[in-house]
Design a protein around this motif. Sequence first.
Motif, PDB file in Angstrom:
ATOM      1  N   TYR A   1       0.818  -1.213   0.000  1.00  0.00           N
ATOM      2  CA  TYR A   1       0.000   0.000   0.000  1.00  0.00           C
ATOM      3  C   TYR A   1       0.850   1.260   0.000  1.00  0.00           C
ATOM      4  CZ  TYR A   1      -4.875  -1.518   0.457  1.00  0.00           C
ATOM      5  OH  TYR A   1      -6.130  -1.999   0.211  1.00  0.00           O
TER       6      TYR A   1
ATOM      7  N   PHE B   1       0.928   3.782  -3.274  1.00  0.00           N
ATOM      8  CA  PHE B   1       0.394   5.144  -3.211  1.00  0.00           C
ATOM      9  C   PHE B   1       1.484   6.211  -3.315  1.00  0.00           C
ATOM     10  CE2 PHE B   1      -3.420   2.904  -2.007  1.00  0.00           C
ATOM     11  CZ  PHE B   1      -4.397   3.664  -2.640  1.00  0.00           C
TER      12      PHE B   1
ATOM     13  N   LEU C   1       1.523   6.503  -7.032  1.00  0.00           N
ATOM     14  CA  LEU C   1       0.363   7.284  -7.472  1.00  0.00           C
ATOM     15  C   LEU C   1       0.590   8.770  -7.202  1.00  0.00           C
ATOM     16  CD1 LEU C   1      -2.975   5.417  -6.642  1.00  0.00           C
ATOM     17  CD2 LEU C   1      -1.499   5.236  -8.643  1.00  0.00           C
TER      18      LEU C   1
ATOM     19  N   ARG D   1       0.058  11.959  -9.569  1.00  0.00           N
ATOM     20  CA  ARG D   1      -1.268  12.329  -9.082  1.00  0.00           C
ATOM     21  C   ARG D   1      -2.094  13.099 -10.113  1.00  0.00           C
ATOM     22  NH1 ARG D   1      -4.120  12.493  -4.244  1.00  0.00           N
ATOM     23  NH2 ARG D   1      -5.623  14.206  -4.046  1.00  0.00           N
TER      24      ARG D   1
ATOM     25  N   THR E   1      -9.578   2.889  -0.172  1.00  0.00           N
ATOM     26  CA  THR E   1      -8.327   3.614   0.068  1.00  0.00           C
ATOM     27  C   THR E   1      -8.022   4.566  -1.083  1.00  0.00           C
ATOM     28  OG1 THR E   1      -7.499   1.667   1.256  1.00  0.00           O
ATOM     29  CG2 THR E   1      -5.902   3.371   0.697  1.00  0.00           C
ATOM     30  N   LEU E   2      -8.234   4.102  -2.308  1.00  0.00           N
ATOM     31  CA  LEU E   2      -8.008   4.936  -3.482  1.00  0.00           C
ATOM     32  C   LEU E   2      -8.925   6.154  -3.473  1.00  0.00           C
ATOM     33  CD1 LEU E   2      -6.648   5.409  -6.224  1.00  0.00           C
ATOM     34  CD2 LEU E   2      -8.354   3.895  -7.259  1.00  0.00           C
TER      35      LEU E   2
ATOM     36  N   TRP F   1      -7.686   8.587  -0.904  1.00  0.00           N
ATOM     37  CA  TRP F   1      -6.474   9.265  -1.384  1.00  0.00           C
ATOM     38  C   TRP F   1      -6.815  10.359  -2.400  1.00  0.00           C
ATOM     39  CZ3 TRP F   1      -4.252   9.341  -6.352  1.00  0.00           C
ATOM     40  CH2 TRP F   1      -2.964   9.873  -6.422  1.00  0.00           C
TER      41      TRP F   1
ATOM     42  N   THR G   1      -3.932   9.717   4.362  1.00  0.00           N
ATOM     43  CA  THR G   1      -4.053   8.432   3.654  1.00  0.00           C
ATOM     44  C   THR G   1      -3.193   7.378   4.333  1.00  0.00           C
ATOM     45  OG1 THR G   1      -4.540   9.484   1.528  1.00  0.00           O
ATOM     46  CG2 THR G   1      -3.692   7.241   1.458  1.00  0.00           C
TER      47      THR G   1
END
Length: 220
Positions: free
Chosen positions: A90, A94, A97, A101, A166-167, A170, A181
């Motif tokens: 995780y 992230f 990501l 973003r 979670t996504l 975020w 997050t």
Amino acid sequence: MATKKIKITKETIVSMYMEFTLENNEKPKSVYQFAKLNGFTETEFYNFFGNLESIEKEIYTLFLEKTIELINKDSHYESYDMKSKLLSFYFTFFELLAANRSYVTLSLKEDKNQLKNLMQLSSLRQHFKKFIEEITTDEVRIQQEKIQKYQDKAIQETAWVQFLFTLKFWLEDGSPNFEKTDIFIEKSVKLSFELMNTAPINSLIDFGKFIFKEKMQTNS
């Protein structure tokens, strides 16, 4: 002097697609337009992708593959229990990501129909479930062979739903370095594992308080 032609690979097409989308604030209209603007042929495109939508799916799959590559570079990773492996995944995923973003936010919020946006994650979903299958240990399985395969599927589907929550969190997180997050990940993963045991109530209350506080701040 002629400009040297860029070698077209799956990765270069993905990079060009993301760049086009960010610079134009929209996706390419056609393979022909996209290929012509980037100096390669449609034939070269179809060597790697069947259509533009398949690039979108590939982007998120590449994020996952890069995540797994990075976490496996940790010499201690193989000795981690399932919970630690999932947390490692995780936090690394992230971080990737966050580095992309602008694209992720644009692509996953483009259409008002959220189901259409989530179609981009269909390939990611399959790879994510495979990852969960690989890290699932006997400690979290019920040791009855008849129901084990159903339980494994349930674990994978539950993990995927948790991932989507979670996504979403975020995407809406405006905290510095996406600190909230990180808290969400820690609390939700802890809760999910304690729900497999007999005494989850403290984690459930703690996680509930965190979500309630965030919703109150969002609505104030």
